[in-house]
Every structure is written in structure tokens, then in C-alpha cells.
Design an enzyme around this catalytic site. Structure first.
Site, mmCIF file in Angstrom:
data_model
loop_
_atom_site.group_PDB
_atom_site.id
_atom_site.type_symbol
_atom_site.label_atom_id
_atom_site.label_comp_id
_atom_site.label_asym_id
_atom_site.label_seq_id
_atom_site.Cartn_x
_atom_site.Cartn_y
_atom_site.Cartn_z
ATOM 1 N N GLY A 1 -16.601 -0.340 15.315
ATOM 2 C CA GLY A 1 -16.164 -0.089 14.078
ATOM 3 C C GLY A 1 -16.215 1.373 13.312
ATOM 4 O O GLY A 1 -17.462 1.915 13.592
ATOM 5 N N GLY B 1 -15.081 2.814 10.717
ATOM 6 C CA GLY B 1 -14.091 2.784 9.128
ATOM 7 C C GLY B 1 -15.660 3.652 8.277
ATOM 8 O O GLY B 1 -16.405 3.945 8.893
ATOM 9 N N PHE B 2 -14.840 3.149 7.221
ATOM 10 C CA PHE B 2 -15.927 4.048 6.438
ATOM 11 C C PHE B 2 -17.084 3.452 6.061
ATOM 12 O O PHE B 2 -18.187 4.486 6.172
ATOM 13 C CB PHE B 2 -15.176 3.734 4.920
ATOM 14 C CG PHE B 2 -14.152 4.273 4.205
ATOM 15 C CD1 PHE B 2 -14.215 5.408 3.270
ATOM 16 C CD2 PHE B 2 -13.197 3.100 4.018
ATOM 17 C CE1 PHE B 2 -13.189 6.012 3.740
ATOM 18 C CE2 PHE B 2 -12.074 4.010 3.659
ATOM 19 C CZ PHE B 2 -11.970 5.934 3.146
ATOM 20 N N VAL C 1 -12.552 -2.851 21.463
ATOM 21 C CA VAL C 1 -13.680 -4.371 21.976
ATOM 22 C C VAL C 1 -13.033 -5.788 22.337
ATOM 23 O O VAL C 1 -12.192 -5.841 21.159
ATOM 24 C CB VAL C 1 -14.745 -5.009 20.799
ATOM 25 C CG1 VAL C 1 -15.680 -5.539 20.513
ATOM 26 C CG2 VAL C 1 -15.512 -3.450 20.515
ATOM 27 N N GLU D 1 1.480 2.053 -4.867
ATOM 28 C CA GLU D 1 1.886 3.276 -4.830
ATOM 29 C C GLU D 1 3.015 3.702 -3.826
ATOM 30 O O GLU D 1 3.344 4.670 -3.620
ATOM 31 C CB GLU D 1 0.270 3.692 -3.777
ATOM 32 C CG GLU D 1 -0.649 3.754 -5.192
ATOM 33 C CD GLU D 1 -2.135 3.770 -4.110
ATOM 34 O OE1 GLU D 1 -3.274 4.111 -5.130
ATOM 35 O OE2 GLU D 1 -2.378 3.569 -2.796
ATOM 36 N N ASP E 1 -14.491 -4.744 5.439
ATOM 37 C CA ASP E 1 -13.310 -5.304 5.221
ATOM 38 C C ASP E 1 -14.098 -6.591 6.428
ATOM 39 O O ASP E 1 -12.443 -7.760 6.262
ATOM 40 C CB ASP E 1 -12.340 -4.831 5.945
ATOM 41 C CG ASP E 1 -11.638 -3.561 4.887
ATOM 42 O OD1 ASP E 1 -12.086 -4.006 3.733
ATOM 43 O OD2 ASP E 1 -10.847 -3.418 5.236
#
Length: 456
Positions: A31, A33-34, A100, A191, A322
Site C-alpha cells: 500500500g 497511501g499516506f 495483492v 464537503e 486505515d
């Protein structure tokens, strides 16, 4: 025991008999991501052999995806090529673009869909999340999630198509109408609903006609709870609700969505909201890869990690972002925010370096910078720091812009985003509007592939 002896003991602890078709790396990260990207960058700078696996060639900046969907910023602002972000580290960080298919935490082995296997001395699972439809009938087939670049471009295309049909009197849910239902009153839902309502007010009236925008376009925000922005203070919630109403958002709170179909949503109280487009901002759950990985999972299908961010009952496995349930020093679960993922990635990298040196790990401490949400043009709510200093209105709006510009991973992304924001907020123009997926015009969603939102 000496440091050298401790290091040797740690290496032996990670001993593994390799499969003949298996590649071996000091650290394998699932992953980008951040969290995963932060680990890769820090370990790469330290000269550690890292394999980073992600199904995309880019890192996506999820907080701005709703602005891609509403044509406020271009895709290039939120999708940063991973090879560009890691090019200075390419001697130590290997990037593999693949899906994966299996994680075996016990052996620290990752298998990709093409059958290749990768073994790690230390495995980092930062596989992200998937959209949680909570088994709501019809939601996966008919609602548009908003958790990936593909989601954002598909939603943008679908809204443009529905708007064009409505403007020519061909709306499927009512002659001459354009209606959007946003499910979920958290930050993403608020938002998104606010941005769409402001598009109708400022942009649709510019490109179509003011009469059509005012008479025929509707935005509904729906949730089972009776407030917007649940994690925020009552003052922030009231400000956000009032602001949403002022730009035309109709709040339908206090009743859950019981089903979704091609013509809108049905609520638990039996009422109907007819909508050309249903947007699902109702929550996330852990990637399904975790359930078959040998890792024990808890709330939301995520792994309850130890204080040092390692997975319990296995050796040499970290779980971040996450994919993890992380608690603070007082035992309170931290939210699934980009700042938590990014900080946990930095700390995990330090602990991994300690592992490889045979030194003890340290517990993760989260620096709470607060929470914020954009409500619309010149309007936002921000509750800053652990003490939640409340800022509302234009000051919070500017703070939101500054924080998100700073968090973007590349200089070009920052420049592009700021340029788009200036043009949008000063002129109401949308030169970056592009129909990416004309098939999304089909109101029946035929051929629509729901997002898995995975960061594997």
C-alpha cells in the site's frame, strides 16, 4: 547481550526458508497511501532494501477527491506518480505495480495476482480501506462512492451527463430536474454536498441558465444521525448546517437509508428522495485482504495494533493507516485520518530501523493537530490542536486551504491546486471539466464498477 548479538538474534528471528519462485527483501510494504509511502521514503533514505507494492502507479491525495468530482481541481492535483516521488530513492526502494491477492502474516509473505511471491524480514501492511455499504440493498450497484481517483472521475462524468440530460428535459427522475443525494453527513459528505450546491449556484447558472439552476437543481444530504460533522463541536455543527442550507442543501437527517435504486433512495421512515445521482459517503471498512492474512481483526475489520504499531501474536509485522485500529496514550481510538496515517508511517519507519539494529521499539505518540472541514466558498470549520480551538468562517477556510496545500506530496501538485482554487473562487470558471467516462452517463449504471478503494 551486546548490540551486535542482539541484532544477530533479531535477524535469526526473521529466518525463513525461501520458496524457489520467491523474492526476498528487508522490508515489504503493501500500500502506497499516506502511511506506506512515508515508511518507504524514510527507510529508503536510510539505505534499507524496500519493496513497495501498490495497484496504482500513483499516490492519491484522498482529501481532495471530492474537488476532482466537482471539477474544482484537476486530477493531476491529487494523483502524484510514485516513480517521481521515489526517484531519488530508486537504488533502495523498488516499486511494483500489482494487485495483492494474499498476505500471509505468519511467514511475512505477499502474493500478487500474477502469482509472484515476496518475502520480507519485516512486513508493513498499509492496504487501506474499502467502501462500506453496510449491506444496504442496491447501494453497491447504484451509488457512487468517493474514495479513489477512478471514483472521482466516474462521478464527475455521471453528474455532467445527468445535468446535460436535465437541461434538455430528459431527466430520468423528473422532467427538467437535476437531483443529487449525498449519503453520509461526515466531512466527506458535507464537503461534497456543499461543493455540488455551490456549483449549481455559481457554475451551472453560468454555463446553463440561472432559471434552470434555481428552479430545477436540488442537493440532499442524508444520514441516520441528526447532526452533520459528528466528531465536531455543536457550534461547528450548527455553523456547517446553516451554511449548507444557505447554499441550497436540503438536510434529511435522522433517518437511515434503507435502499438505493436507479431513481434515488428510500429512507427507513418510508419516505423517498428521487435523485439522478446517489453519492455514498457513508463510511469505510478494512481491506478484505486482512481477513485471510492470519492477523486478528477487531472493529471495522481492522487490526488492533500494539503501542509500537506492530500486529499482536506475529513477528515482524506492522499494520498502519486505515488497516489499523490505533489508540492514543489514554486508550482512545484515533480517527482514520491522513494525519494519523502519515505520523504512524514515520514512527513505524523509526521502529523498523530499530528492529534491524537489534534495538528496542518505542510506543507511538500522536500529535493531534485537530480536525477541519470545508463547507463552501469562504466557509469552513476547524478545531485545532488537542484542545480543539474552534475557528469558523473565512479564517478556517484559509487554514483549510493552507493545510491541504502543504500536505500535497509534490511541488507541482501544490502549484496546480492553488492555481485551480484561485481561478475557481475568484472567477467561477471550470476549464478543467473533462468527461472521462461517457459510459457513466447511463442512469441505470450499466457497466459501473463500484470502487474497492483499496490502497494495496
Amino acid at each position: 547481550m551486546s548490540t551486535d548479538a542482539a541484532g544477530q538474534a533479531r535477524v535469526e528471528e526473521f529466518a525463513h526458508v525461501q520458496h524457489p519462485d520467491e523474492q526476498h527483501h528487508e522490508v515489504v510494504i503493501v500500500g502506497a497511501g499516506f502511511a506506506g509511502l512515508e515508511v518507504a521514503k524514510r527507510l529508503g533514505r536510510a539505505g534499507i532494501d524496500v519493496l513497495l507494492i501498490d495497484q496504482n502507479l500513483y499516490h492519491q491525495f484522498q482529501p481532495l477527491l471530492y474537488q476532482v468530482a466537482t471539477s474544482q481541481v484537476a486530477v493531476a492535483s491529487v494523483a502524484s506518480p510514485l516513480r517521481s516521488l521515489l526517484h531519488k530513492l530508486r537504488r533502495h526502494v523498488t516499486l511494483r505495480t500489482a494487485t495483492v491477492s494474499q498476505i500471509d502474516a505468519g511467514s511475512r509473505t505477499v502474493t500478487t495476482s500474477d502469482g509472484l511471491r515476496y518475502h520480507a524480514q519485516i512486513l508493513v501492511v498499509a492496504a487501506g480501506a474499502v467502501v462500506n455499504f453496510f449491506d444496504t440493498p442496491g447501494a453497491e450497484e447504484h451509488a457512487y462512492p468517493l474514495y479513489s481517483v477512478d471514483d472521482a472521475t466516474a462521478l464527475s462524468s455521471a453528474m455532467l451527463g445527468a445535468l446535460d440530460r436535465a437541461a434538455t428535459g430528459q431527466s430520468a427522475v423528473g422532467e427538467g430536474t437535476f437531483s443529487v443525494a449525498v449519503v453520509g453527513s461526515g466531512p466527506t459528505g458535507v464537503e461534497t454536498a456543499g461543493a455540488i450546491a455551490e456549483n449549481i449556484k455559481y457554475v451551472v447558472s453560468r454555463y446553463y441558465s440561472p432559471e434552470f439552476a434555481a428552479r430545477s437543481c436540488r442537493v440532499h444530504l442524508v444520514d441516520m444521525v441528526d447532526t452533520v460533522l459528528g466528531p465536531f463541536s455543536q457550534a461547528s455543527q450548527h455553523y456547517a448546517a446553516d451554511r449548507l442550507r444557505s447554499v441550497g442543501v436540503q438536510l434529511r437527517l435522522g433517518s437511515a437509508v434503507s435502499s438505493v435504486d436507479a431513481e434515488g433512495v428510500t429512507l427507513a421512515d418510508g419516505s423517498r428522495i428521487r435523485a439522478d445521482i446517489v453519492i455514498w459517503a457513508g463510511g469505510l471498512k478494512a481491506n478484505s485482504l486482512l481477513s485471510g492474512s492470519g492477523l486478528d481483526t477487531g472493529r471495522g475489520g481492522r487490526v488492533d495494533v500494539a503501542a509500537d504499531l506492530t500486529a499482536p501474536d506475529v513477528t515482524g509485522v506492522y499494520v498502519l493507516g486505515d488497516a489499523a485500529n490505533i489508540v492514543d496514550a489514554k486508550g482512545r481510538q484515533l480517527p482514520q485520518l491522513g494525519s494519523v496515517a502519515q505520523q504512524s508511517g514515520k514512527h513505524a519507519a523509526r521502529n523498523i530501523m530499530a528492529d534491524l539494529r537489534g534495538e528496542p521499539r518505542t510506543p507511538f505518540t500522536y500529535l493531534d493537530k485537530g480536525i477541519m472541514a470545508m463547507v463552501g466558498r469562504g466557509a469552513a470549520v476547524a478545531e485545532l490542536g488537542a484542545g480543539r480551538l474552534r475557528v469558523l468562517g473565512p479564517a478556517a477556510f484559509l487554514a483549510w486551504l493552507a493545510v491541504h496545500a502543504a500536505l500535497l506530496p509534490g511541488v507541482s501538485q501544490r502549484v496546480t491546486a492553488v492555481t485551480n482554487w484561485c481561478r475557481d473562487y475568484l472567477s467561477h470558471r471550470r476549464p478543467q471539466v473533462v468527461v472521462h467516462q461517457p459510459a457513466a452517463y447511463d442512469h441505470t449504471r450499466a457497466g459501473k464498477t463500484p470502487s474497492t478503494a483499496s490502497r494495496q
